[in-house]
Structures are given as structure tokens and as C-alpha cells.
Write a protein that holds these residues in place. Structure first.
Motif, PDB file in Angstrom:
ATOM      1  N   TYR A   1       0.828  -1.209   0.000  1.00 59.49           N
ATOM      2  CA  TYR A   1       0.000   0.000   0.000  1.00 59.49           C
ATOM      3  C   TYR A   1       0.864   1.262   0.000  1.00 59.49           C
ATOM      4  CZ  TYR A   1      -4.443  -2.423   0.829  1.00 59.49           C
ATOM      5  OH  TYR A   1      -5.565  -3.193   0.697  1.00 59.49           O
ATOM      6  N   ARG A   2       1.958   1.226   0.744  1.00 60.33           N
ATOM      7  CA  ARG A   2       2.813   2.405   0.837  1.00 60.33           C
ATOM      8  C   ARG A   2       3.538   2.676  -0.493  1.00 60.33           C
ATOM      9  NH1 ARG A   2       4.052   5.239   5.103  1.00 60.33           N
ATOM     10  NH2 ARG A   2       3.227   3.613   6.469  1.00 60.33           N
ATOM     11  N   ALA A   3       3.884   1.601  -1.199  1.00 60.31           N
ATOM     12  CA  ALA A   3       4.628   1.752  -2.455  1.00 60.31           C
ATOM     13  C   ALA A   3       3.742   2.205  -3.609  1.00 60.31           C
ATOM     14  CB  ALA A   3       5.318   0.435  -2.812  1.00 60.31           C
TER      15      ALA A   3
ATOM     16  N   THR B   1      -0.845   7.235  -5.019  1.00 61.85           N
ATOM     17  CA  THR B   1      -2.218   7.527  -4.613  1.00 61.85           C
ATOM     18  C   THR B   1      -3.187   7.265  -5.762  1.00 61.85           C
ATOM     19  OG1 THR B   1      -1.427   9.225  -3.086  1.00 61.85           O
ATOM     20  CG2 THR B   1      -3.759   9.289  -3.698  1.00 61.85           C
ATOM     21  N   GLY B   2      -4.216   6.507  -5.479  1.00 61.39           N
ATOM     22  CA  GLY B   2      -5.223   6.207  -6.487  1.00 61.39           C
ATOM     23  C   GLY B   2      -4.882   5.051  -7.385  1.00 61.39           C
ATOM     24  N   HIS B   3      -3.741   4.389  -7.177  1.00 63.20           N
ATOM     25  CA  HIS B   3      -3.327   3.273  -8.014  1.00 63.20           C
ATOM     26  C   HIS B   3      -3.438   1.955  -7.251  1.00 63.20           C
ATOM     27  CE1 HIS B   3      -1.682   6.585 -10.350  1.00 63.20           C
ATOM     28  NE2 HIS B   3      -1.464   5.740 -11.362  1.00 63.20           N
ATOM     29  N   TYR B   4      -3.615   0.894  -8.016  1.00 64.74           N
ATOM     30  CA  TYR B   4      -3.724  -0.444  -7.438  1.00 64.74           C
ATOM     31  C   TYR B   4      -2.372  -0.862  -6.866  1.00 64.74           C
ATOM     32  CZ  TYR B   4      -4.815  -5.448  -7.120  1.00 64.74           C
ATOM     33  OH  TYR B   4      -5.028  -6.723  -6.675  1.00 64.74           O
ATOM     34  N   PRO B   5      -2.331  -1.377  -5.617  1.00 61.40           N
ATOM     35  CA  PRO B   5      -1.064  -1.840  -5.029  1.00 61.40           C
ATOM     36  C   PRO B   5      -0.643  -3.184  -5.646  1.00 61.40           C
ATOM     37  CG  PRO B   5      -2.870  -2.164  -3.486  1.00 61.40           C
ATOM     38  CD  PRO B   5      -3.458  -1.449  -4.665  1.00 61.40           C
ATOM     39  N   LEU B   6       0.311  -3.153  -6.545  1.00 61.98           N
ATOM     40  CA  LEU B   6       0.660  -4.340  -7.321  1.00 61.98           C
ATOM     41  C   LEU B   6       1.185  -5.481  -6.461  1.00 61.98           C
ATOM     42  CD1 LEU B   6       2.379  -2.636 -10.413  1.00 61.98           C
ATOM     43  CD2 LEU B   6       0.041  -3.519 -10.215  1.00 61.98           C
ATOM     44  N   GLY B   7       1.820  -5.156  -5.342  1.00 64.22           N
ATOM     45  CA  GLY B   7       2.352  -6.219  -4.495  1.00 64.22           C
ATOM     46  C   GLY B   7       1.338  -6.830  -3.551  1.00 64.22           C
ATOM     47  N   LEU B   8       0.104  -6.304  -3.534  1.00 62.59           N
ATOM     48  CA  LEU B   8      -0.884  -6.768  -2.562  1.00 62.59           C
ATOM     49  C   LEU B   8      -1.249  -8.242  -2.741  1.00 62.59           C
ATOM     50  CD1 LEU B   8      -2.748  -6.066  -0.213  1.00 62.59           C
ATOM     51  CD2 LEU B   8      -4.460  -5.319  -1.880  1.00 62.59           C
ATOM     52  N   PRO B   9      -1.498  -8.743  -3.977  1.00 63.43           N
ATOM     53  CA  PRO B   9      -1.849 -10.173  -4.091  1.00 63.43           C
ATOM     54  C   PRO B   9      -0.773 -11.096  -3.528  1.00 63.43           C
ATOM     55  CG  PRO B   9      -2.393  -9.010  -6.110  1.00 63.43           C
ATOM     56  CD  PRO B   9      -1.603  -8.056  -5.279  1.00 63.43           C
ATOM     57  N   PHE B  10       0.504 -10.747  -3.716  1.00 58.87           N
ATOM     58  CA  PHE B  10       1.578 -11.591  -3.187  1.00 58.87           C
ATOM     59  C   PHE B  10       1.596 -11.548  -1.658  1.00 58.87           C
ATOM     60  CE2 PHE B  10       2.826 -10.008  -7.366  1.00 58.87           C
ATOM     61  CZ  PHE B  10       3.077 -11.202  -8.035  1.00 58.87           C
ATOM     62  N   ALA B  11       1.360 -10.372  -1.098  1.00 59.83           N
ATOM     63  CA  ALA B  11       1.292 -10.254   0.360  1.00 59.83           C
ATOM     64  C   ALA B  11       0.116 -11.045   0.917  1.00 59.83           C
ATOM     65  CB  ALA B  11       1.169  -8.780   0.759  1.00 59.83           C
ATOM     66  N   LEU B  12      -1.019 -10.996   0.235  1.00 66.48           N
ATOM     67  CA  LEU B  12      -2.188 -11.733   0.697  1.00 66.48           C
ATOM     68  C   LEU B  12      -1.988 -13.236   0.579  1.00 66.48           C
ATOM     69  CD1 LEU B  12      -5.091  -9.527  -0.718  1.00 66.48           C
ATOM     70  CD2 LEU B  12      -4.265  -9.657   1.632  1.00 66.48           C
ATOM     71  N   ALA B  13      -1.257 -13.677  -0.428  1.00 65.37           N
ATOM     72  CA  ALA B  13      -0.952 -15.104  -0.544  1.00 65.37           C
ATOM     73  C   ALA B  13      -0.146 -15.577   0.663  1.00 65.37           C
ATOM     74  CB  ALA B  13      -0.196 -15.378  -1.838  1.00 65.37           C
ATOM     75  N   LEU B  14       0.846 -14.778   1.077  1.00 66.25           N
ATOM     76  CA  LEU B  14       1.656 -15.128   2.245  1.00 66.25           C
ATOM     77  C   LEU B  14       0.803 -15.111   3.516  1.00 66.25           C
ATOM     78  CD1 LEU B  14       4.360 -15.720   3.594  1.00 66.25           C
ATOM     79  CD2 LEU B  14       4.831 -13.252   3.575  1.00 66.25           C
ATOM     80  N   ALA B  15      -0.051 -14.090   3.657  1.00 59.56           N
ATOM     81  CA  ALA B  15      -0.921 -14.021   4.828  1.00 59.56           C
ATOM     82  C   ALA B  15      -1.897 -15.192   4.856  1.00 59.56           C
ATOM     83  CB  ALA B  15      -1.685 -12.694   4.837  1.00 59.56           C
ATOM     84  N   GLY B  16      -2.474 -15.524   3.708  1.00 54.57           N
ATOM     85  CA  GLY B  16      -3.386 -16.662   3.644  1.00 54.57           C
ATOM     86  C   GLY B  16      -2.702 -17.978   3.977  1.00 54.57           C
ATOM     87  N   LEU B  17      -1.458 -18.122   3.544  1.00 53.81           N
ATOM     88  CA  LEU B  17      -0.682 -19.306   3.909  1.00 53.81           C
ATOM     89  C   LEU B  17      -0.550 -19.412   5.424  1.00 53.81           C
ATOM     90  CD1 LEU B  17       1.101 -21.673   2.818  1.00 53.81           C
ATOM     91  CD2 LEU B  17       3.043 -20.103   2.998  1.00 53.81           C
ATOM     92  N   GLY B  18      -0.288 -18.278   6.079  1.00 52.07           N
ATOM     93  CA  GLY B  18      -0.200 -18.271   7.536  1.00 52.07           C
ATOM     94  C   GLY B  18      -1.509 -18.656   8.189  1.00 52.07           C
ATOM     95  N   VAL B  19      -2.625 -18.166   7.649  1.00 51.31           N
ATOM     96  CA  VAL B  19      -3.931 -18.524   8.193  1.00 51.31           C
ATOM     97  C   VAL B  19      -4.158 -20.033   8.095  1.00 51.31           C
ATOM     98  CG1 VAL B  19      -6.426 -18.266   7.906  1.00 51.31           C
ATOM     99  CG2 VAL B  19      -4.944 -16.263   7.764  1.00 51.31           C
ATOM    100  N   GLY B  20      -3.813 -20.611   6.944  1.00 54.17           N
ATOM    101  CA  GLY B  20      -3.984 -22.049   6.773  1.00 54.17           C
ATOM    102  C   GLY B  20      -3.116 -22.860   7.706  1.00 54.17           C
ATOM    103  N   LEU B  21      -1.859 -22.444   7.879  1.00 55.08           N
ATOM    104  CA  LEU B  21      -0.961 -23.148   8.796  1.00 55.08           C
ATOM    105  C   LEU B  21      -1.471 -23.070  10.237  1.00 55.08           C
ATOM    106  CD1 LEU B  21       2.524 -22.014   7.425  1.00 55.08           C
ATOM    107  CD2 LEU B  21       1.464 -24.263   7.168  1.00 55.08           C
ATOM    108  N   PHE B  22      -2.066 -21.953  10.592  1.00 53.26           N
ATOM    109  CA  PHE B  22      -2.572 -21.777  11.958  1.00 53.26           C
ATOM    110  C   PHE B  22      -3.833 -22.599  12.205  1.00 53.26           C
ATOM    111  CE2 PHE B  22      -5.385 -19.818  15.015  1.00 53.26           C
ATOM    112  CZ  PHE B  22      -4.558 -19.495  16.072  1.00 53.26           C
ATOM    113  N   THR B  23      -4.801 -22.497  11.304  1.00 49.59           N
ATOM    114  CA  THR B  23      -6.109 -23.086  11.569  1.00 49.59           C
ATOM    115  C   THR B  23      -6.083 -24.608  11.528  1.00 49.59           C
ATOM    116  OG1 THR B  23      -6.679 -22.780   9.231  1.00 49.59           O
ATOM    117  CG2 THR B  23      -7.414 -21.089  10.768  1.00 49.59           C
ATOM    118  N   ALA B  24      -5.193 -25.199  10.728  1.00 48.74           N
ATOM    119  CA  ALA B  24      -5.179 -26.666  10.622  1.00 48.74           C
ATOM    120  C   ALA B  24      -4.952 -27.340  11.971  1.00 48.74           C
ATOM    121  CB  ALA B  24      -4.138 -27.106   9.597  1.00 48.74           C
ATOM    122  N   PRO B  25      -3.944 -26.935  12.777  1.00 53.51           N
ATOM    123  CA  PRO B  25      -3.759 -27.597  14.075  1.00 53.51           C
ATOM    124  C   PRO B  25      -4.483 -26.928  15.236  1.00 53.51           C
ATOM    125  CG  PRO B  25      -1.858 -26.209  13.642  1.00 53.51           C
ATOM    126  CD  PRO B  25      -2.793 -26.059  12.445  1.00 53.51           C
TER     127      PRO B  25
END
Length: 476
Positions: free
Chosen positions: A370-372, A375-399
Motif C-alpha cells: 500500500y505504501r509503495a 495515490t489512487g493506483h492499485y497496489p501491485l504487491g498486494l496479491p503476493f502479500a495476501l498469498a503469504l498471509a493466507g498461507l499463515g492462516v492455513g498453517l494456523f487453523t489446521a492444528p
């Protein structure tokens, strides 16, 4: 996102009473019902800004199109589980599915935002009738080697629903089929519910061998205390005011009264809504705190992404759904990898902690994206960041649920699982309403992500307390 409510039950008769093909057909009905609940929570998050644009009203109502559903869902779980024990899980399940279909149709026809929020609350109560019955019904139909196979089918279905939910919400809203726009996200429940009711005739009836009684006083205290605690903190935008904190304090007192009532009910030989012994140690209360905080972060991040894309960048629901696709895919991959590989090799505690670290890294990467972005432009790195965050959610919720229920006895298992899932939904409600409210007040994803990071930092010590094993006295 919502997880299935776990319930411990003893089948009234042998699972072999259900013919082999019918058992698996009935399992499909239960899995579709689980998926329907999760889809309904996620598709509405994506459609929320479009609903607001059509129905009008204050922008603060947008998070409540989702939060009203998860709040009443959480409030109804424990009582609905008891109703299944008493009246029969198959009967309550079918009533819940029929009510879910009717309330979905009513949501699709809602003429205004306030009416829709009320109908979403009713829909959440209908979902609460459905979800606590599924595990008990599976246990009633399967045994031996078939039981883990049947239970194991839930994870992939929930993962697939998590992947498809945001995308489906974006596609249905963007497609504007027959001019239905956002109303299609509710209408899609009608054929799903009809299929579930058709297949549900293969379910066998199941109820508790010793029927408990309802605890109406405990139910009222639990619902009133939770509503007083959650709603005032989540109703506004930005920092809660003095009245909100006063109502939350009153809610905490009512919940303390609920605990006292449960202990007195158990001491008198009555059936309490929650086993009081669950709250005596440290591990399970820590699990409740961990669940509340973690799922507040998870749902808060999702609503922030949606609001920033649709309101801040005017990108529309399809773009929001596609942006959340890496998050959902990462969640599914992390959950599968944790369950099939990492937990057996490294243990659930290490995998859970790795999930927290990965989610924290994903939040940091999202803030940088978001910082990179200009203003008014799509954050190009956001999908990659969300993939990493989603991976963390999956690792957490499984156990997580296995570890949280580790110190729980067989007698406490049903009550513990229902309570754990209830606070998960409450955490999700707070995340959507509070973190989403912070974005609507500041229009800054950085503020919302900073709040999410602060809540995640509080999750770590709670998880550590949950994982700590009680010391056993050494022999002298």
C-alpha cells in the motif's frame, strides 16, 4: 471465514443401520450445508459496497452486512447444539436449512439497508441451527476406518469454499444476472438449500442418549452479555466512546453472572449450557482468547482489502474478489500442507506458531504494498502479500482446534467445541466491524492494518498460554 462447529455425540444406534451408498449421499448434504454457510459469509463481504450503493444509508452499515450474520450465528451455536441433542440432529438440521433458504430469499428482496441487516441476523440464527449438527450426524452414520475419511472430507470442502467465496461474490455481483446485481449472492443459496433438503432424507436421526434440558436463563445471560460486550464496541467507527465502554463493561458483568449461574446449575445437577470445568484451568480460556483475536485479525484484513479496493479505488466487486483469490488459495494450500505433512512431522504447536509468523509477515508485506503504490493506483504487491498471509492462516487453523481441545475431557468436548466456535465467530464479527470501521473513518488501509498487527501481537502470548502443558507433580 467460518469453521464447522464440533460436537461430541454418542450415536443412538449403530452407524451400520444406514446403507453404505446412502451414508455417502447423506455426507454430501452435510458438506454442501457447511460450504453454503462459509460461502454466504464471504460473498457478502465482497458485495457489501455494492449493496450500500444500491440501498443507501451510512457507510458504517457496510461491515454490518457481514457482522450481523456472524454475530447471531455465534450467539445461537450453543443453544442450537443443545436443541439437536434434545429434538434430534436430523430434524434440527432440516429445519435450519429450510429457514436458511427462506431468510436468503428475504435478504434478496430487502428494500433497505436496515432491513437487510435485520434479515442477515435472522439468517445467522438459521445457520446456527445447521452447523452444530453436522459432526454429530457424521458420527452417527460412520464408524471404524470410514469415520476419519468422512470427517477428513470437511477440510477440502471448506478450503475450496474459502477459495471460491470471494471470487463467486465478485462474479455474481459484477455479472448482474437478469438485473439482480448483489441480490444474486443470496439467491444462489436457494438451489443449494434445495439440494441439501433433497439429499437430507438419507440422514439418520441422532440425538443424545441422555437428553439434556435447555438452560433458558443461561442462554439469555450469554446472549445479553455478549451483545452488550460486542455491539457497542463494533457499532461505531473509530475509537469507541464512553457509552460504548460502559455498555461493554456491563456486558462483562453479565457474562460473569453467566459463569456463576453455570456453576450453580452444575452443582444442582441441572444441565448447564457450558461445562463450568472448562474455565477452571488456563489452557482452554487461553484458547478462547487466541481464537477471538486471531479470527478478528483474519476477517478484519479481508474487509479492509475489499473496502479499500471498492470504495478507495473504485475497482468494483470483481477486482476485489480476484484480489482475495491469492489469500484464499494460500489458506487452502497452507491448511493442506499443515494437515498432511507439517503437523505429522513437526508437531501442531510449531506449525501453529509458524502460521502466526507467516501471517505477520503477510501483514507487513501488505502495508509495504500500500505504501509503495501511488495515490489512487492499485497496489501491485498486494496479491503476493495476501498469498503469504493466507498461507499463515492455513498453517494456523489446521492444528488450532486439535490443540485447543487437547486438555478437554470427553464429557466437556461438545460444550468446549461449541464455545470455541462461538468465540471464533464473535472475533470475526469484531474484526469486520471494528477494523472495517477504522478504515471507513480514516480511509487509510495503514491504520486498519496497524490495528490488525496489534491484535496479532496479542494473539502470540495467548497462543503460548494455550500450548503450555500443565505441570505434573514429580514423584518423591
Amino acid at each position: 471465514m467460518t469453521q464447522p462447529a464440533l460436537t461430541a455425540s454418542t450415536p443412538a444406534s449403530a452407524p451400520a443401520a444406514v446403507p453404505y451408498p446412502a451414508r455417502w449421499t447423506a455426507l454430501i448434504a452435510l458438506l454442501v450445508a457447511e460450504a453454503m454457510n462459509l460461502l454466504d459469509a464471504t460473498v457478502v463481504q465482497v458485495a457489501g459496497p455494492v449493496i450500500h450503493a444500491d440501498l443507501g444509508g451510512p457507510a458504517a452499515a457496510i461491515p454490518w452486512y457481514s457482522a450481523a450474520y456472524t454475530l447471531t450465528f455465534a450467539l445461537g451455536l450453543l443453544t442450537a447444539a443443545r436443541l439437536g441433542d434434545i429434538a434430534g440432529r436430523r430434524r434440527v438440521f432440516r429445519i435450519g436449512v429450510a429457514a436458511f433458504a427462506l431468510t436468503s430469499l428475504a435478504c434478496a428482496l430487502a428494500p433497505g439497508g436496515g432491513v437487510l441487516i435485520g434479515l442477515r441476523a435472522a439468517q445467522g440464527l438459521a445457520a446456527a441451527l445447521i452447523i452444530p449438527q453436522t459432526f454429530g450426524l457424521i458420527r452417527a452414520m460412520f464408524d471404524g476406518d470410514e469415520l476419519p475419511r468422512a470427517l477428513g472430507a470437511i477440510g477440502p470442502v471448506m478450503g475450496l469454499s474459502a477459495v471460491l467465496g470471494p471470487v463467486l461474490g465478485g462474479i455474481l455481483t459484477h455479472a448482474d444476472l437478469l438485473g439482480t446485481s448483489w441480490r444474486a449472492v443470496f439467491l444462489v443459496n436457494l438451489p443449494l438449500a434445495a439440494a441439501v433438503l433433497l439429499l437430507a432424507r438419507h440422514l439418520r436421526e441422532d440425538r443424545a442418549p441422555v437428553r439434556p434440558r435447555l438452560d433458558p436463563v443461561g442462554t439469555v445471560l450469554a446472549m445479553a452479555g455478549t451483545a452488550l460486550l460486542v455491539c457497542p464496541l463494533a457499532a461505531g467507527t473509530g475509537a469507541p466512546g464512553g457509552a460504548a465502554w460502559a455498555a461493554a463493561g456491563l456486558g462483562a458483568l453479565v457474562l460473569a453472572g453467566f459463569v456463576v449461574h453455570q456453576r450453580r446449575a452444575a452443582a444442582a445437577g441441572r444441565t448447564p449450557l457450558v461445562e463450568p470445568s472448562l474455565l477452571r484451568g488456563r489452557a482452554f480460556p487461553a484458547a478462547l482468547a487466541t481464537s477471538t483475536l486471531f479470527f478478528a485479525v483474519m476477517n478484519g484484513v479481508m474487509i479492509t482489502v475489499v473496502l479499500q479496493l471498492e470504495l478507495g479505488l473504485d475497482r468494483g466487486p470483481l477486482a476485489a474478489g480476484l484480489t482475495l483469490l491469492p489469500w484464499s488459495a494460500g489458506l487452502a494450500v497452507g491448511s493442506w500442507a499443515a494437515g498432511s505433512r507439517f503437523v505429522p512431522r513437526h508437531g501442531g504447536a510449531r506449525v501453529l506458531c509458524a502460521g502466526l509468523v507467516a501471517l505477520a509477515a503477510g501483514l507487513a508485506a501488505a502495508a509495504l504494498a500500500y505504501r509503495a503504490a501511488p495515490t489512487g493506483h492499485y497496489p501491485l504487491g498486494l496479491p503476493f502479500a495476501l498469498a503469504l498471509a493466507g498461507l499463515g492462516v492455513g498453517l494456523f487453523t489446521a492444528p488450532f482446534f486439535t490443540l485447543a481441545l487437547r486438555p478437554v475431557s470427553d464429557q466437556e468436548a461438545g460444550s468446549a467445541a461449541g464455545l470455541l466456535n462461538a468465540v471464533q465467530q464473535l472475533g470475526g464479527t469484531l474484526g469486520v466491524a471494528v477494523i472495517g470501521g477504522i478504515y471507513l473513518t480514516t480511509t487509510s488501509p495503514h491504520q486498519a492494518l496497524a490495528t490488525s498487527a496489534a491484535l496479532l501481537a496479542l494473539t502470540a502470548p495467548a497462543a503460548r498460554a494455550m500450548l503450555a502443558r500443565p505441570r505434573t507433580p514429580t514423584a518423591k
